[in-house]
Design a protein around this motif. Structure first.
Motif: not given
Lengths: 553, 553
Positions: A218-222, A367-368, B27, B219, B223-225, B250
């Motif tokens: 989820i985090l990588e793909w937003d 990855y995150h 990261r 989540l 929230m996008p990057k 993020r």
């Protein structure tokens, strides 16, 4: 003396619960009960319905005596039963063993024995092979066989089991009070590696890692809530890179697919408003090379994730031209699928498409929720210089790493030597920290003492406009030890000759890297679209230098 | 006999690392080194710069003898130092104790003593109160005082410490090899509750929970990057609901703010392209009620999160009309800030704005990585019927729950009795599972044997167009035991009278719920915008029935 922060502050059921992706299903069923969860042919099921079925199925397994750490094997294509298996099996405390549907009966028999499966759930398409496998088993303990009938399957419904999947659903209690795993370190899944040499190894996943990877996706793909996800990637491969759990966490829609077919992919994208899908390069190449008229209505902005083999730059370019938003990830079965991602940088957008594709073709950064991804000298276990030149081995560490190999402590200890998971992939690390694979250790070609990266040669082959797929392996050679041997699949209607291909390579590669042998024909691929290099190595060994005249330097 | 899945599959550094939000910083510094991390006045720092400063600061703390479980107190507004403290303190293994900047010297002295702080970092604005607090301490152990000077601060730079914050930066090693916490259950932060009665309680956060809540924020908000986040919410309050860690995960931008001021908020949103901010209702009310000309250039679609008190429906409506995308969350210090969210449903969009605001005004359902949020009968510990009527207590469970109260095992055990965290908030649960607070246990008014929800009466008060803020508390009464007493702040230029307010209540409430006393004036608020009901209860007790003539039923 104990610190004040270590005293009287214990873990209790109020403040500590196991991390597990099962709760993602529970929450989506509670919060988004009427949202669509599964689409398959005429079947439409919501998250509430899916959860109720999973509670029934978990309860039915318990009633039949299954419990913690019992193995449930499944031989299923990407159907609703396969999605459900990712939840009801662990909800019963059991371990899901997804079998690769392309495997033969004797390999399956090995896995059923080794994984000590107590139940096998089988799609009618694979009933015959499972029937054979059961006969080939060495273990004499009872095995409950369940037929997962599928209205979409067009073949004959060849029943081999005691009961059907829907019988099992009926047996269960929709109000079953399933329990969280006792510990987040408990096994959730068992995935056999393809095992190019020797017996396949059983990679054990734990609940904690499955949850961590599902969230990292989820985090990588937003990925926002309610994605529409097309199942082009087999769920038997690393549990579909943990996406069954990701989709539950996002209350998304699983668009099921029994069979990967370019027309079906493109039609599904349009008809269901697909927002995301994953696959090996071969899947995306199918789309890129589909007839023009088939692609007319493709929406732009669909997010595609590619991994499973290093994608050639030409494919990345082709996808981008079609309007796909491609994310390149890297991983292995041992790390739940993706554990490294080629994270895109805003600064790359001003580059031309070719340069950008080269950057996007790198494997990337951790990855995150993975802790570390570093290229190291495997002898010294020190990071190689970040110079894009020095080759080392990719080492991974963190919560997105398997529990270990089942019943194989030696292999587990070797894989985790010095506190890092040794991937066996050779790579360089660039100044920006991005990793670029140069080769699998075993795929490096050593010719006259020089190392040749098969991937480097393949990248050049893919740049030829007539090449659809290419693979380069070592061919034993009396003089040089090994020489590069290229297997090439050319596009329909293309006219390139082997000698033209050699000429093309000569223009882009140092002489010693140019394939001495070029063989045209269809490439053998695994069910996940990986080209089977071990098969090609066998062929290369037995090929006389039939094309030698074309490959003299 | 051990199961095959429990044997020879141990946790090792390769496959198990502590969950901690510190790695989010690491990261982002690796993957997005040149992305902006902090904006404050003329200061602009990237994630790489922020990480380097944090490594220096952590190393400087270690060099000065600080280590695991040592407490570092900070008295800071929302400045870059405050963002950094959320990382460098735990990177040194220490525990961050953010002090509420509105507190008096004797309360601060209590906290420094009780939390056993070894270091205090202070902004010049609060140097005087810290200076007094230090003198009031009972503990005689050394306390290192550090002045965090701030170029944006306009007052006089009153130094009280041994060294400045930038001195500490200079002392440190930018290549410091900080370590992950030994265990994810290790303490990361200490937050004192406002403590309306007795001494404040020290709520201890662990690394695992901080990471879980930081991710849940992402989540829930999709929230996008690279969000641009405005610091309207004090970071000393539940560590800013874990958003310093969310922003690091993020690779977003922290827009710092020393002081909350409506003009500064609106200007920052426009100037910096703010995408997200959080706050108590009072913050959002400031924006809603700002002069029209100030709001002309407000972009639409900014995401705002509200919690800290039940937001009146009128505020939710006002925010929506201004184009904000408002998410209502609920939590307490004990659950890291938000642990329940009023998740919006697509089906609500077709409702009129008033009905939608009522639905959005509910507290909602459990946060993504929280395990449970249920309204229960506190005696039987069984869930109340989901009828929107039956009142019970909100019980929470899961990884987003504190480690416990520091040096207070009795309070910890009480809070976690029967495996659930007892919030003390009284609520109902609707058929869709959404929780709606009716009152704090202690805020319920019991009049003639009938329970009156202060929130229900306040909701009615807020519907009056002249009311800016309202609070209702119990007033001791010889005849009825208690009667509702309303404190009302009316809008500038509004002309409503107390008797008009009573009349308005009578139209919308049962007679016994209508306030017998209505008092106009500014409401006392905590630094986080919560109305101080304990203060109002004191006032209500001492107020003669001066408005009795207006409030006879």
């Amino acid at each position: 003396m104990k610190s004040i922060f270590d005293k009287d502050l214990p873990q209790t059921p109020a403040n500590h619960t196991p991390l597990t992706p099962i709760t993602f299903l529970e929450r989506s069923a509670e919060v988004y009960p009427h949202h669509l969860a599964v689409v398959h042919g005429a079947v439409r099921r919501t998250w509430a319905e899916t959860y109720e079925r999973c509670k029934r199925l978990a309860s039915a397994l318990r009633l039949r005596g299954l419990g913690r750490n019992d193995t449930v094997a499944v031989m299923l294509p990407n159907t609703p039963a396969m999605v459900e298996a990712h939840f009801f099996v662990p909800m019963a405390g059991a371990v899901l063993n997804t079998l690769n549907t392309r495997l033969d009966a004797s390999t399956i028999a090995f896995m059923l024995d080794h994984g000590e499966a107590k139940v096998v759930i089988v799609d009618p398409e694979f009933a015959a092979v499972i029937d054979d496998a059961i006969r080939l088993r060495k273990c004499r303990k009872p095995l409950l066989v369940i037929d997962a009938e599928d209205p979409v399957f067009e073949g004959s419904a060849n029943r081999i089991g005691e009961l059907t999947y829907e019988d099992l659903v009926s047996e269960g209690d929709p109000a079953y009070a399933w329990q969280l795993p006792e510990d987040e370190w408990d096994a959730i899944a068992l995935n056999y590696t393809s095992g190019t040499t020797g017996n396949p190894k059983g990679v054990v996943y734990h609940h904690r890692g499955a949850a961590a990877n599902a969230i990292s996706n989820i985090l990588e793909w937003d990925m926002p809530k309610h994605p529409v996800y097309l199942w082009t990637l087999p769920m038997f491969h690393c549990n579909g890179w943990c996406f069954p759990w990701t989709l539950a966490a996002r209350a998304g829609v699983n668009i099921c697919m029994r069979r990967v077919d370019v027309r079906a992919i493109i039609e599904s994208i349009t008809r269901h408003g697909v927002t995301h899908y994953c696959g090996a390069p071969v899947i995306h190449n199918l789309v890129v090379n589909a007839p023009q008229d088939m692609k007319l209505n493709l929406p732009r902005g669909v997010k595609a994730m590619v991994a499973g083999a290093a994608p050639p730059a030409s494919m990345i370019e082709g996808m981008e031209r079609l309007g796909f938003d491609l994310t390149h990830v890297y991983g292995l079965t041992e790390v739940y699928g993706p554990a490294v991602a080629c994270v895109k940088q805003a600064s790359w957008e001003s580059l031309d498409i070719g340069d950008r594709a080269l950057l996007n073709g790198r494997q990337g950064v951790r990855y995150h929720l993975q802790q570390g991804a570093v290229v190291m000298n495997a002898q010294t276990m020190r990071p190689v210089p970040r110079d894009g030149q020095t080759i080392g081995e990719i080492m991974l560490r963190g919560n997105i790493t398997m529990k270990g190999y089942l019943k194989n402590p030696v292999a587990t200890q070797e894989a985790f030597a010095s506190g890092w998971f040794h991937t066996g992939d050779l790579a360089v690390q660039y100044p920006d920290g991005y990793i670029k694979i140069k080769d699998r250790s075993k795929d490096v070609i050593i010719s006259g003492g020089e190392n040749i990266s098969s991937i480097e040669v393949e990248d050049v082959l893919y740049r030829h406009p007539d090449v659809l797929a290419a693979a380069v392996v070592a061919k034993p050679d009396k003089k040089w030890g090994e020489t590069p041997c290229a297997f090439v699949e050319i596009k329909v209607g293309a006219r390139a000759t082997p000698s033209e291909i050699v000429e093309h390579c000569r223009r882009h590669l140092a002489a010693f890297k140019v394939p001495r042998t070029v063989i045209f024909g269809e490439l053998p691929k695994t069910s996940t679209g990986k080209i089977q290099k071990f098969e090609l190595r066998t062929r290369a060994g037995s090929v006389a230098a039939i094309t030698a005249s074309e490959s003299k330097a």
